[in-house]
Enzyme design. Structure first.
Site, PDB file in Angstrom:
ATOM      1  N   GLY A  12       0.796  -1.227   0.000  1.00 60.81           N
ATOM      2  CA  GLY A  12       0.000   0.000   0.000  1.00 60.81           C
ATOM      3  C   GLY A  12       0.828   1.276   0.000  1.00 60.81           C
ATOM      4  O   GLY A  12       0.352   2.327   0.413  1.00 60.81           O
ATOM      5  N   SER A  13       2.058   1.219  -0.503  1.00 56.93           N
ATOM      6  CA  SER A  13       2.860   2.448  -0.516  1.00 56.93           C
ATOM      7  C   SER A  13       2.338   3.427  -1.582  1.00 56.93           C
ATOM      8  O   SER A  13       2.358   4.638  -1.382  1.00 56.93           O
ATOM      9  CB  SER A  13       4.344   2.160  -0.721  1.00 56.93           C
ATOM     10  OG  SER A  13       4.590   1.703  -2.020  1.00 56.93           O
ATOM     11  N   ASN A  14       1.853   2.906  -2.694  1.00 50.82           N
ATOM     12  CA  ASN A  14       1.230   3.796  -3.690  1.00 50.82           C
ATOM     13  C   ASN A  14      -0.052   4.402  -3.131  1.00 50.82           C
ATOM     14  O   ASN A  14      -0.326   5.586  -3.327  1.00 50.82           O
ATOM     15  CB  ASN A  14       0.925   3.027  -4.982  1.00 50.82           C
ATOM     16  CG  ASN A  14       2.152   2.905  -5.859  1.00 50.82           C
ATOM     17  OD1 ASN A  14       2.611   3.890  -6.420  1.00 50.82           O
ATOM     18  ND2 ASN A  14       2.690   1.706  -5.953  1.00 50.82           N
ATOM     19  N   ARG A 108      -4.723  -8.761  -9.523  1.00 52.79           N
ATOM     20  CA  ARG A 108      -5.610  -9.583 -10.341  1.00 52.79           C
ATOM     21  C   ARG A 108      -5.962  -8.837 -11.627  1.00 52.79           C
ATOM     22  O   ARG A 108      -6.017  -7.602 -11.640  1.00 52.79           O
ATOM     23  CB  ARG A 108      -6.909  -9.896  -9.595  1.00 52.79           C
ATOM     24  CG  ARG A 108      -6.699 -10.515  -8.229  1.00 52.79           C
ATOM     25  CD  ARG A 108      -7.989 -11.072  -7.701  1.00 52.79           C
ATOM     26  NE  ARG A 108      -8.414 -12.217  -8.482  1.00 52.79           N
ATOM     27  CZ  ARG A 108      -7.955 -13.455  -8.296  1.00 52.79           C
ATOM     28  NH1 ARG A 108      -7.066 -13.705  -7.373  1.00 52.79           N
ATOM     29  NH2 ARG A 108      -8.388 -14.453  -9.035  1.00 52.79           N
ATOM     30  N   ASN A 129      -4.409   1.925 -14.026  1.00 56.32           N
ATOM     31  CA  ASN A 129      -3.475   0.993 -13.377  1.00 56.32           C
ATOM     32  C   ASN A 129      -2.078   1.596 -13.372  1.00 56.32           C
ATOM     33  O   ASN A 129      -1.736   2.416 -14.232  1.00 56.32           O
ATOM     34  CB  ASN A 129      -3.446  -0.324 -14.158  1.00 56.32           C
ATOM     35  CG  ASN A 129      -2.580  -1.376 -13.497  1.00 56.32           C
ATOM     36  OD1 ASN A 129      -2.562  -1.504 -12.269  1.00 56.32           O
ATOM     37  ND2 ASN A 129      -1.829  -2.126 -14.298  1.00 56.32           N
ATOM     38  N   HIS A 131       1.992   0.348 -13.377  1.00 56.78           N
ATOM     39  CA  HIS A 131       2.784  -0.848 -13.649  1.00 56.78           C
ATOM     40  C   HIS A 131       4.273  -0.513 -13.561  1.00 56.78           C
ATOM     41  O   HIS A 131       4.715   0.505 -14.113  1.00 56.78           O
ATOM     42  CB  HIS A 131       2.436  -1.397 -15.040  1.00 56.78           C
ATOM     43  CG  HIS A 131       3.127  -2.677 -15.324  1.00 56.78           C
ATOM     44  ND1 HIS A 131       2.725  -3.881 -14.773  1.00 56.78           N
ATOM     45  CD2 HIS A 131       4.241  -2.951 -16.043  1.00 56.78           C
ATOM     46  CE1 HIS A 131       3.546  -4.836 -15.166  1.00 56.78           C
ATOM     47  NE2 HIS A 131       4.474  -4.291 -15.932  1.00 56.78           N
TER      48      HIS A 131
END
Ligand code: GRF
Length: 213
Positions: A12-14, A108, A129, A131
């Site tokens: 959960g750092s983002n 997922r 998203n 990446h």
């Protein structure tokens, strides 16, 4: 103000970077996180949501345009079928009136189903998203290791719109960094991670200011 929902699977750092910016950074008064759903039993994410709510209360913003962020821990294993799991997440996002969905380290792939009440259908063109590679290079899992093993000299991270493929949607922003000969995997993971925390915020500001969200 755009109401966002955030799906996470990792540390959960983002998520923390986004929440911090919503509280006191460039996302403040622009993006309001309303719900976080984690599928990670280690549950490192709940304290971050608690912190967000406490800070909000401290700023007395709760009675104005802001509401507390809701947190759910929902494991895929508890559901017999992927579609029921997806549909449950989708209903939660809808209950919280989410406008925009962020995948901040969600492990997922969102699938297309003929059944219409699922995330990719309801939130079509409204999912972003992040990446940890310069897409289209190294999609999927372990991208930082793959870049290191392959011997590329530059890597980075990407934000992109989500479609039905794996890390295939239209790219929004990218940030790059060098790979040095002496780099270990940990060193490179840390370097890419730091870039991710910046690019997610920049992406949301860019989309907001250009009325793309
Ligand atoms: C990030 O590197 C993200 O790009 C990847 O998973 C990682 C999650 O990190 N998909 P965190 O949970 O935000 O710390």
């Amino acid at each position: 103000m755009i109401k966002v929902g955030i799906l996470v699977s990792g540390e959960g750092s983002n998520l923390a970077a986004i929440l911090q910016s919503c509280l006191s950074g460039t996302l403040r008064d622009r993006i309001h996180p309303v719900v976080v759903i984690s599928n990670n039993l280690k549950d490192n994410v709940k304290p971050k949501c608690k912190y967000y709510n406490e800070e909000l209360r401290a700023k007395e913003m709760l009675k104005e345009n802001y509401s507390k962020i809701a947190y759910y821990l929902i494991e895929r294993i508890k559901f017999s079928k992927e579609i029921i799991y997806d549909n449950t997440l989708c209903k939660i996002l809808q209950v919280h009136k989410v406008d925009l969905l962020l995948l901040a380290g969600y492990n997922r792939v969102l699938k297309v189903y003929t059944y219409k009440d699922t995330i990719l259908h309801v939130y079509a063109n409204k999912i972003i998203n992040i990446h940890p590679s310069l897409l289209p290079a190294f999609p999927g899992m372990n991208s930082v290791k793959k870049a290191l093993d392959y011997g590329v000299k530059i890597t980075g991270c990407t934000t992109h719109w989500v479609d039905e493929g794996m890390d295939t949607g239209k790219i929004i922003k990218q940030k790059s960094c060098k790979i040095h000969p002496e780099d270990t995997l940990k060193m490179l993971l840390d370097r890419v991670h730091s870039l991710e925390h910046i690019i997610f915020i920049e992406t949301l500001v860019y989309l907001y200011l250009n009325k793309k969200i």
